[in-house]
Motif scaffolding. Structure first.
Motif, mmCIF file in Angstrom:
data_model
loop_
_atom_site.group_PDB
_atom_site.id
_atom_site.type_symbol
_atom_site.label_atom_id
_atom_site.label_comp_id
_atom_site.label_asym_id
_atom_site.label_seq_id
_atom_site.Cartn_x
_atom_site.Cartn_y
_atom_site.Cartn_z
ATOM 1 N N UNK A 12 -2.712 3.531 4.448
ATOM 2 C CA UNK A 12 -1.484 4.636 4.001
ATOM 3 C C UNK A 12 -0.346 4.083 2.846
ATOM 4 N N UNK A 13 -0.575 2.496 2.572
ATOM 5 C CA UNK A 13 -0.083 2.355 1.427
ATOM 6 C C UNK A 13 -0.434 2.730 0.128
ATOM 7 N N UNK A 14 0.188 2.662 -0.913
ATOM 8 C CA UNK A 14 -0.387 2.793 -2.149
ATOM 9 C C UNK A 14 -0.746 1.528 -2.590
ATOM 10 N N UNK A 15 -1.975 1.429 -3.081
ATOM 11 C CA UNK A 15 -2.805 0.305 -3.524
ATOM 12 C C UNK A 15 -3.553 0.381 -5.014
ATOM 13 N N UNK A 16 -3.328 -0.219 -5.897
ATOM 14 C CA UNK A 16 -3.634 0.166 -7.236
ATOM 15 C C UNK A 16 -3.900 -1.168 -7.998
ATOM 16 N N UNK A 17 -4.852 -0.881 -8.877
ATOM 17 C CA UNK A 17 -5.218 -2.178 -10.011
ATOM 18 C C UNK A 17 -4.975 -1.379 -11.433
ATOM 19 N N UNK A 18 -4.500 -2.215 -12.466
ATOM 20 C CA UNK A 18 -4.299 -1.749 -13.626
ATOM 21 C C UNK A 18 -4.717 -2.916 -14.504
ATOM 22 N N UNK A 27 -7.623 2.967 -7.842
ATOM 23 C CA UNK A 27 -6.356 3.233 -6.986
ATOM 24 C C UNK A 27 -6.929 3.947 -5.613
ATOM 25 N N UNK A 28 -6.109 3.729 -4.679
ATOM 26 C CA UNK A 28 -6.306 4.096 -3.177
ATOM 27 C C UNK A 28 -5.926 5.570 -3.247
ATOM 28 N N UNK A 29 -6.283 6.228 -1.965
ATOM 29 C CA UNK A 29 -6.388 7.648 -1.626
ATOM 30 C C UNK A 29 -4.916 7.998 -1.622
ATOM 31 N N UNK A 30 -3.907 6.880 -1.254
ATOM 32 C CA UNK A 30 -2.731 7.114 -1.073
ATOM 33 C C UNK A 30 -1.790 7.470 -2.285
ATOM 34 N N UNK A 90 11.580 7.202 -3.636
ATOM 35 C CA UNK A 90 11.802 5.557 -3.798
ATOM 36 C C UNK A 90 10.600 4.756 -3.166
ATOM 37 N N UNK A 91 10.332 3.633 -3.939
ATOM 38 C CA UNK A 91 9.051 3.047 -3.116
ATOM 39 C C UNK A 91 9.651 1.460 -3.228
ATOM 40 N N UNK A 92 9.007 0.836 -2.146
ATOM 41 C CA UNK A 92 9.233 -0.309 -1.834
ATOM 42 C C UNK A 92 7.946 -1.152 -2.441
ATOM 43 N N UNK A 93 8.015 -1.869 -3.603
ATOM 44 C CA UNK A 93 7.120 -2.528 -4.510
ATOM 45 C C UNK A 93 6.822 -3.758 -4.543
ATOM 46 N N UNK A 110 -0.990 -3.854 -7.482
ATOM 47 C CA UNK A 110 0.386 -3.168 -6.891
ATOM 48 C C UNK A 110 0.163 -2.665 -5.548
ATOM 49 N N UNK A 111 0.985 -2.822 -4.819
ATOM 50 C CA UNK A 111 1.152 -2.303 -3.306
ATOM 51 C C UNK A 111 2.305 -1.669 -3.164
#
Length: 174
Positions: A12-18, A27-30, A90-93, A110-111
């Motif tokens: 459920x968290x947003x996971x990505x790589x740049x 990037x995740x589905x979230x 707002x995100x908790x990053x 990033x998460x």
């Protein structure tokens, strides 16, 4: 790879790589859902400048540049994100440098966790706390004025009451 794909699809968290230029590698589905994109693959090759206001994208890019230069992770930053339509979320990053097998920085990972509902609740509670504080101060002032009025009324009543008891001839008191 299958486990990683499962994780990116279900977490459920947003996971990505740049990459070093801030372009999404994965990037995740979230993340796709958060950016209102049907498929996470549509994000690949794009940057924050494609999804956020310029100020939000510039701040994220500056954070990521600093992370890659210093190799120091950024943990638990509460970020205000301004969407192109002006809406705030707002995100908790947490972001960390992404390293290749030789230890070279090749980008960031990033998460993020959507923090909007909790932030709005905190803001509402703070507003209510301030409102209650103002009401309490107002009530204390009114209570002090009422106490002063009661004290004045007591003094007036005492001034109007006779100081000596009346005496009636023919009635004796033993």
């Amino acid at each position: 790879e299958e486990f990683f794909d499962f994780l990116l699809e279900k977490i459920p968290d947003q996971v990505y790589f740049k990459d070093r230029q801030g372009r999404f590698l994965r990037a995740s589905r979230a993340v796709a859902n958060y950016l209102d994109v049907a498929n996470p693959n549509e994000i690949i090759g794009k940057s924050d400048f494609d999804f956020w206001s310029e100020n939000t994208a510039k701040e994220a890019a500056a954070d990521e540049k600093r992370i890659m230069e210093t190799r120091q992770a950024m943990v638990g930053k509460v970020e205000r994100l301004v969407h192109p339509d002006g809406r705030d979320t707002w995100d908790y990053t947490t972001k960390m440098p992404l390293l290749d097998s030789r230890g070279n920085v090749i980008g960031i990972c990033g998460i993020n966790k959507d923090f909007t509902a909790l932030k709005e609740t905190q803001d509402t509670l703070a507003e209510e706390r301030n409102r209650l504080k103002a009401l309490t101060e107002e009530l204390e002032k009114k209570n002090a004025a009422l106490q002063a009025d009661l004290q004045l009324a007591r003094e007036i009543q005492e001034a109007l009451l006779p100081r000596d008891y009346p005496t009636f001839p023919g009635f004796g008191v033993s």
